[in-house]
Design a protein around this motif. Structure first.
Motif, PDB file in Angstrom:
ATOM      1  N   SER A  19      -0.576  28.911 -23.728  1.00 22.24           N
ATOM      2  CA  SER A  19       0.800  29.398 -23.678  1.00 22.24           C
ATOM      3  C   SER A  19       0.792  30.910 -23.722  1.00 22.24           C
ATOM      4  O   SER A  19       0.303  31.505 -24.676  1.00 22.24           O
ATOM      5  N   SER A  20       1.342  31.530 -22.669  1.00 22.94           N
ATOM      6  CA  SER A  20       1.445  32.997 -22.671  1.00 22.94           C
ATOM      7  C   SER A  20       2.678  33.433 -23.424  1.00 22.94           C
ATOM      8  O   SER A  20       2.875  34.597 -23.699  1.00 22.94           O
ATOM      9  N   GLY A  21       3.547  32.444 -23.775  1.00 24.29           N
ATOM     10  CA  GLY A  21       4.773  32.786 -24.477  1.00 24.29           C
ATOM     11  C   GLY A  21       5.648  33.681 -23.634  1.00 24.29           C
ATOM     12  O   GLY A  21       5.584  33.698 -22.418  1.00 24.29           O
ATOM     13  N   THR A  22       6.493  34.464 -24.300  1.00 17.97           N
ATOM     14  CA  THR A  22       7.385  35.370 -23.592  1.00 17.97           C
ATOM     15  C   THR A  22       7.141  36.822 -23.933  1.00 17.97           C
ATOM     16  O   THR A  22       7.726  37.708 -23.340  1.00 17.97           O
ATOM     17  N   THR A  23       6.263  37.054 -24.896  1.00 17.55           N
ATOM     18  CA  THR A  23       6.023  38.442 -25.283  1.00 17.55           C
ATOM     19  C   THR A  23       4.545  38.809 -25.323  1.00 17.55           C
ATOM     20  O   THR A  23       4.197  39.974 -25.311  1.00 17.55           O
ATOM     21  N   GLY A  24       3.682  37.817 -25.372  1.00 21.82           N
ATOM     22  CA  GLY A  24       2.260  38.105 -25.499  1.00 21.82           C
ATOM     23  C   GLY A  24       1.642  38.597 -24.206  1.00 21.82           C
ATOM     24  O   GLY A  24       2.112  38.300 -23.123  1.00 21.82           O
ATOM     25  N   LYS A  25       0.578  39.356 -24.321  1.00 25.79           N
ATOM     26  CA  LYS A  25      -0.106  39.883 -23.141  1.00 25.79           C
ATOM     27  C   LYS A  25      -1.176  38.923 -22.637  1.00 25.79           C
ATOM     28  O   LYS A  25      -1.581  38.981 -21.494  1.00 25.79           O
ATOM     29  N   SER A  26      -1.677  38.042 -23.501  1.00 27.95           N
ATOM     30  CA  SER A  26      -2.700  37.101 -23.087  1.00 27.95           C
ATOM     31  C   SER A  26      -2.331  35.706 -23.560  1.00 27.95           C
ATOM     32  O   SER A  26      -1.496  35.532 -24.440  1.00 27.95           O
ATOM     33  N   SER A  27      -2.982  34.706 -22.950  1.00 21.84           N
ATOM     34  CA  SER A  27      -2.663  33.325 -23.281  1.00 21.84           C
ATOM     35  C   SER A  27      -3.045  32.981 -24.715  1.00 21.84           C
ATOM     36  O   SER A  27      -4.109  33.347 -25.188  1.00 21.84           O
ATOM     37  N   LYS A  28      -2.149  32.261 -25.358  1.00 18.78           N
ATOM     38  CA  LYS A  28      -2.478  31.669 -26.647  1.00 18.78           C
ATOM     39  C   LYS A  28      -3.140  30.329 -26.374  1.00 18.78           C
ATOM     40  O   LYS A  28      -2.888  29.697 -25.350  1.00 18.78           O
ATOM     41  N   LYS A  29      -3.994  29.901 -27.278  1.00 15.32           N
ATOM     42  CA  LYS A  29      -4.635  28.598 -27.161  1.00 15.32           C
ATOM     43  C   LYS A  29      -4.334  27.810 -28.435  1.00 15.32           C
ATOM     44  O   LYS A  29      -4.850  28.137 -29.507  1.00 15.32           O
ATOM     45  N   ILE A  30      -3.513  26.799 -28.296  1.00 15.07           N
ATOM     46  CA  ILE A  30      -3.039  26.037 -29.445  1.00 15.07           C
ATOM     47  C   ILE A  30      -3.649  24.639 -29.406  1.00 15.07           C
ATOM     48  O   ILE A  30      -3.544  23.944 -28.389  1.00 15.07           O
ATOM     49  N   PRO A  31      -4.332  24.210 -30.459  1.00 15.57           N
ATOM     50  CA  PRO A  31      -4.974  22.895 -30.439  1.00 15.57           C
ATOM     51  C   PRO A  31      -3.972  21.758 -30.281  1.00 15.57           C
ATOM     52  O   PRO A  31      -2.879  21.802 -30.849  1.00 15.57           O
ATOM     53  N   VAL A  32      -4.362  20.768 -29.501  1.00 14.12           N
ATOM     54  CA  VAL A  32      -3.549  19.562 -29.303  1.00 14.12           C
ATOM     55  C   VAL A  32      -4.461  18.362 -29.572  1.00 14.12           C
ATOM     56  O   VAL A  32      -5.375  18.071 -28.796  1.00 14.12           O
ATOM     57  N   THR A  33      -4.223  17.687 -30.676  1.00 12.77           N
ATOM     58  CA  THR A  33      -5.052  16.554 -31.074  1.00 12.77           C
ATOM     59  C   THR A  33      -4.553  15.264 -30.432  1.00 12.77           C
ATOM     60  O   THR A  33      -3.440  15.205 -29.892  1.00 12.77           O
ATOM     61  N   ASP A  34      -5.364  14.212 -30.516  1.00 10.25           N
ATOM     62  CA  ASP A  34      -4.938  12.901 -30.025  1.00 10.25           C
ATOM     63  C   ASP A  34      -3.713  12.415 -30.797  1.00 10.25           C
ATOM     64  O   ASP A  34      -2.830  11.755 -30.239  1.00 10.25           O
ATOM     65  N   GLU A  35      -3.647  12.761 -32.095  1.00  7.45           N
ATOM     66  CA  GLU A  35      -2.472  12.386 -32.896  1.00  7.45           C
ATOM     67  C   GLU A  35      -1.216  13.065 -32.378  1.00  7.45           C
ATOM     68  O   GLU A  35      -0.131  12.464 -32.384  1.00  7.45           O
ATOM     69  N   MET A  36      -1.361  14.317 -31.899  1.00  9.08           N
ATOM     70  CA  MET A  36      -0.198  15.008 -31.345  1.00  9.08           C
ATOM     71  C   MET A  36       0.226  14.380 -30.012  1.00  9.08           C
ATOM     72  O   MET A  36       1.424  14.250 -29.738  1.00  9.08           O
ATOM     73  N   ILE A  37      -0.737  13.991 -29.186  1.00  6.29           N
ATOM     74  CA  ILE A  37      -0.402  13.300 -27.932  1.00  6.29           C
ATOM     75  C   ILE A  37       0.392  12.031 -28.242  1.00  6.29           C
ATOM     76  O   ILE A  37       1.406  11.734 -27.585  1.00  6.29           O
ATOM     77  N   ASP A  38      -0.053  11.274 -29.251  1.00 11.94           N
ATOM     78  CA  ASP A  38       0.678  10.066 -29.657  1.00 11.94           C
ATOM     79  C   ASP A  38       2.083  10.418 -30.147  1.00 11.94           C
ATOM     80  O   ASP A  38       3.056   9.713 -29.846  1.00 11.94           O
ATOM     81  N   ALA A  39       2.192  11.511 -30.919  1.00  5.92           N
ATOM     82  CA  ALA A  39       3.491  11.922 -31.447  1.00  5.92           C
ATOM     83  C   ALA A  39       4.440  12.309 -30.313  1.00  5.92           C
ATOM     84  O   ALA A  39       5.630  11.949 -30.321  1.00  5.92           O
ATOM     85  N   ILE A  40       3.933  13.053 -29.328  1.00 13.26           N
ATOM     86  CA  ILE A  40       4.759  13.451 -28.181  1.00 13.26           C
ATOM     87  C   ILE A  40       5.200  12.216 -27.402  1.00 13.26           C
ATOM     88  O   ILE A  40       6.365  12.096 -27.001  1.00 13.26           O
ATOM     89  N   ARG A  41       4.264  11.278 -27.191  1.00  9.39           N
ATOM     90  CA  ARG A  41       4.590  10.057 -26.461  1.00  9.39           C
ATOM     91  C   ARG A  41       5.648   9.248 -27.221  1.00  9.39           C
ATOM     92  O   ARG A  41       6.609   8.744 -26.631  1.00  9.39           O
ATOM     93  N   ASN A  42       5.487   9.111 -28.538  1.00  6.55           N
ATOM     94  CA  ASN A  42       6.450   8.339 -29.332  1.00  6.55           C
ATOM     95  C   ASN A  42       7.830   8.980 -29.329  1.00  6.55           C
ATOM     96  O   ASN A  42       8.851   8.289 -29.304  1.00  6.55           O
ATOM     97  N   THR A  43       7.852  10.321 -29.347  1.00  4.39           N
ATOM     98  CA  THR A  43       9.140  11.007 -29.284  1.00  4.39           C
ATOM     99  C   THR A  43       9.777  10.797 -27.914  1.00  4.39           C
ATOM    100  O   THR A  43      11.002  10.626 -27.798  1.00  4.39           O
TER     101      THR A  43
END
Length: 509
Positions: A102-126
């Motif tokens: 995610s480069s966001g809206t103010t940053g100069k370089s990409s951020k790298k944010i961890p996405v776990t399998d539990e988060m994939i499940d959470a996104i799918r459930n939502t």
């Protein structure tokens, strides 16, 4: 009536009637306890004493007292950088499968944010919860047989060391359930395309092959895509090619600034449902039609805290003072701006996501996004939030009968005096002085701090109107088109000078 659609609609209605919901406050207590239990053996959990926090009489209070706030740079430098090196059990058990770029809206370089399998499940459930909430909206049964066009970033994920990297929309789309693939458009082949212009051109060419009932994506890029389809087929509006289009799931930014221009692409009104999907998780979605607010997802892997959005708690770089108090869901008040803090199943802890929100209904945990901590314009005490800016611009749209889907501004110094210089994206010719005066008056009326600033250090308002496409080209130049990319609403003087040079260059072409 379509038989399959009727069966699906009945199942959704029945599920809503049979599945009781816990109170958001109780759900949040359970989520925090689950997060601490799962992460207590990690390096982070050991360092901050999660086992002791779990023994406390008031776990929420102990958690807030013992774990500091983290913005992305602090979290990454102190903890996530170790995860990227392949180390295990750092902020969450094991290793994540993905990193969301995610480069966001103010940053100069990409951020790298961890996405776990539990988060994939959470996104799918939502996502399943959101589909279930469609039962609250007036959509016909045959809608559930139509296709859904999801316009996001490329689903082509780059392998970096042992992780897969991409934008969160691409990661989510690459993990759609098998039963959904028959409904999903533009399909895997087009979704893999990395060049946004090529992707949209291909969608336009293929549009007649699909029976689209719903759209999903960021408003600015969705609007450009719809215009391309309309232009390619030489039609008046999108319903001429997709007559069954009934729903648009918006996200990333508030839909209201785009509403007027978006509606001009339609032959009939459609249901607009707001969502709040960030690189850090799927945080909220609109659950009912009586409001444009979104319900926080309080039972699916994210724990929320809320810091009052006051100047004394915000550092110059947009981060939080460690002295800032954090409130739980049981302590918040309606119509008060808060900085949103999250802890998640991806190993983000007391994390400043950068957004500000306000509750419209505390009991239902319904919110609206009011802005960004870094887009809070307070150079001369004006205390302008993005929400106040957008409300004022909506007034300008009505007053002058124009469309302003994009804008940015900065506090600039001219002859030792401060001015707010606005760039408004509009295709309509309008007197700049007249709209500057009207905008200034609207902000004075809506915001007493702004009114005081205008009587003292803030000398005046300047407005420059430009073609909205210049905003899109700026994003293309600095980051890339499509996906999660959003326009920064407030710039510092240095970046604003670069912006003005870019505008002049575009206008001279």
């Amino acid at each position: 009536m379509a038989i399959l659609g009727s069966i699906i609609k009945t199942a959704i209605d029945l599920r809503g009637a049979l599945v009781p919901e816990k109170s958001p406050i109780e759900s949040q207590k359970e989520v925090l306890k689950m997060l601490l239990e799962k992460a207590k053996k990690t390096s982070f959990g050991k360092y901050y004493g999660f086992e002791n926090i779990l023994k406390a009489e008031n776990i929420e209070k102990s958690f807030a007292e013992n774990v500091p706030y983290f913005d992305y740079h602090e979290m990454d430098m102190e903890w996530w950088s170790q995860v990227q090196l392949g180390m295990e059990d750092i902020t969450w058990p094991g290793k994540p499968t993905y990193f969301a770029r995610s480069s966001g809206t103010t940053g100069k370089s990409s951020k790298k944010i961890p996405v776990t399998d539990e988060m994939i499940d959470a996104i799918r459930n939502t996502g399943i919860k959101q589909v279930g909430a469609l039962a609250n909206f007036e959509v016909p049964s045959d809608f559930y047989e139509k296709e859904i066009l999801m316009l996001g970033s490329s689903t082509h994920l780059v392998e970096e060391n042992e992780f897969l990297e991409g934008e969160i929309s691409g990661i989510s789309a690459s993990n759609i359930p098998f039963w959904f693939r028959g409904y999903y458009k533009p399909g895997e082949e087009i979704a893999l395309m990395e060049d946004w212009d090529e992707k949209v051109e291909t969608i336009a060419k293929r549009a007649k092959e699909w029976d689209i009932g719903a759209l999903s994506g960021i408003p600015s890029w969705m609007e450009l895509m719809l215009k391309k389809v309309i232009e390619h087929h030489n039609i008046e509006n999108i319903h001429e090619i997709w007559p069954n289009l009934k729903v648009y799931t918006s996200g990333g930014v508030a839909f209201q600034p785009y509403e007027k221009s978006f509606n001009q692409l339609l032959a009939e009104p459609i249901t607009v449902i707001d969502t709040y999907l960030a690189s850090e998780g799927f945080l909220a979605f609109q659950e009912r039609p009586e409001t444009t607010s979104m319900k926080l997802v309080t039972d699916t892997g994210i724990y929320f805290e809320f810091v009052p959005f006051l100047p004394e708690y915000i550092n110059k770089d947009g981060s939080l003072s460690q002295d800032a108090p954090a409130l739980t869901l049981s302590e918040v008040e309606k119509d008060t701006d808060y900085v949103l803090i999250i802890s998640t199943v991806s190993g983000a802890w007391r994390y400043l996501i950068g957004d500000t929100i306000a509750f419209t209904d505390v009991e239902k945990a319904e919110i609206k996004i009011t802005g960004r901590t870094k887009f809070f314009l307070n150079v001369v005490g004006s205390q302008l939030s993005v929400n106040k800016m957008e409300v004022a611009l909506c007034e300008m749209e009505e007053k002058f009968d124009i469309k302003i889907p994009e804008f940015t501004l900065a506090a600039v110094k001219i002859d030792d005096e401060f001015y707010h210089h606005w760039y408004l994206g509009t295709e309509t010719s309008i007197d700049r002085n007249e709209i500057a005066e009207a905008l200034d008056s609207a902000l004075k009326e809506a915001n007493n701090n702004y009114k005081v600033a205008r009587s003292k250090a803030l000398k005046g308002v300047k407005v420059t109107t430009i073609n909205p496409n210049i905003f899109h080209e700026w994003n293309a130049k600095n980051k890339k088109k499509g996906g999660q990319v959003k326009m920064e609403k407030v710039m510092d003087e240095e970046k604003f000078a670069t912006w003005e040079a870019f505008v002049k260059e575009q206008q001279s072409k």
